[in-house]
Design a protein around this motif. Structure first.
Motif, short mmCIF file in Angstrom:
data_model
loop_
_atom_site.label_atom_id
_atom_site.label_comp_id
_atom_site.label_asym_id
_atom_site.label_seq_id
_atom_site.Cartn_x
_atom_site.Cartn_y
_atom_site.Cartn_z
N CYS A 45 0.86 -1.18 0.00
CA CYS A 45 0.00 0.00 0.00
C CYS A 45 0.91 1.23 0.00
O CYS A 45 1.79 1.35 0.85
N ARG A 47 0.32 4.11 0.89
CA ARG A 47 0.07 5.03 2.00
C ARG A 47 0.64 4.52 3.31
O ARG A 47 1.17 5.27 4.11
N CYS A 48 0.54 3.20 3.59
CA CYS A 48 0.95 2.69 4.89
C CYS A 48 2.02 1.61 4.80
O CYS A 48 2.50 1.13 5.82
N CYS A 58 -4.66 0.06 0.48
CA CYS A 58 -5.25 -1.05 1.23
C CYS A 58 -6.61 -0.66 1.79
O CYS A 58 -6.99 0.52 1.83
N CYS A 61 -6.61 1.92 4.70
CA CYS A 61 -6.35 3.31 4.29
C CYS A 61 -7.52 3.89 3.51
O CYS A 61 -7.75 5.10 3.53
ZN LIG Z 1 -2.61 1.21 3.61
#
Ligand SMILES: [Zn+2]
Ligand SMILES: [Zn+2]
Length: 231
Positions: A45, A47-48, A58, A61
């Motif tokens: 992912c 973002r994370c 994901c 997120c």
């Molecule tokens: Zn994520």
């Protein structure tokens, strides 16, 4: 005869296996590090940095977007990366900081940030430990990326119990309003540096704090990411 950096710092033996090495780790131990592949084929992912098929955002997120915009992690928090990180954090092996910082800098694809902010320790923990491992890692990243190292942009305003001792809901409550940014950030782009990202609650809170102060973009640069089973 000139000695290599590894020989000068570690007497020519591998930090992990004590075998002969001309760097901090011998080649086999270095190859054992659980590196996270970056780039377009990364199954993470964006973002994370948790595993996510085809590198899509994901579910977590999507349903609860964190305040940070992206996360780049060099390693999975697994053997032997965990040994290195714990030695830096708990045993004062400060020579590991530039090594881990270099690993991290190599995994960062988007290094265009204005400032680099290490996750601050509480005053009490800083007194006990004598150094902030995230600041030590961040020094090399600043030198390599050209972004300004700016630890003053994030202060820990109250001492919190160590996150490791708490359950996940406790961790989220524990970090609430724990940080303060003393400046206005006027659209700046900030990278927040940490050694390990576990639940992401601390980094979420820091990103929210920096965005309230006007940061346009906040990305996490972390040496190691735990898998969800650790979280
Ligand atoms: Zn994520
Ligand atoms: Zn080795």
């Amino acid at each position: 005869m000139l000695k290599t950096i590894g020989e000068r710092l570690f007497g020519g033996s591998c930090f992990l296996c004590r075998g002969k090495a001309d760097a901090l780790l011998c080649a086999p131990c270095d190859a054992d590090l659980p590196r996270i592949s970056s780039g377009p084929d990364a199954e993470r992912c964006p973002r994370c940095a948790l595993a996510s098929p085809a590198g899509a955002l994901c579910g977590r997120c999507l349903s609860q977007p964190p305040a940070y915009d992206a996360t780049q992690a060099a390693l999975d928090y697994a053997f032997p990366a965990d040994v290195l990180i714990q030695a830096l954090k708990f045993r004062g092996e400060l020579a590991l900081a530039p090594f881990l910082g270099e690993l991290l800098s190599k995994s960062i694809s988007d290094a265009k940030v204005d400032c680099i902010v290490p996750v601050p320790l509480s005053a009490q923990r800083l007194r006990e430990r004598g150094y902030n491992q995230s600041l030590e890692i961040a020094r090399g990243l600043s030198a390599r990326s050209g972004a300004r190292l700016a630890p003053e942009l994030c202060e820990r305003v109250r001492d919190t119990p160590a996150q490791m001792d708490l359950s996940i809901p406790e961790r989220a409550r524990n970090v609430g309003k724990a940080f303060h940014c003393p400046r206005m950030l006027g659209g700046r782009s900030i990278a927040v540096v940490d050694d390990v990202m576990t639940t992401g609650a601390t980094l979420d809170e820091i990103a929210a704090t920096l965005k309230r102060a006007g940061a346009a973009r906040v990305v996490n640069w972390v040496v190691a990411r735990t898998a969800p089973s650790h979280a």
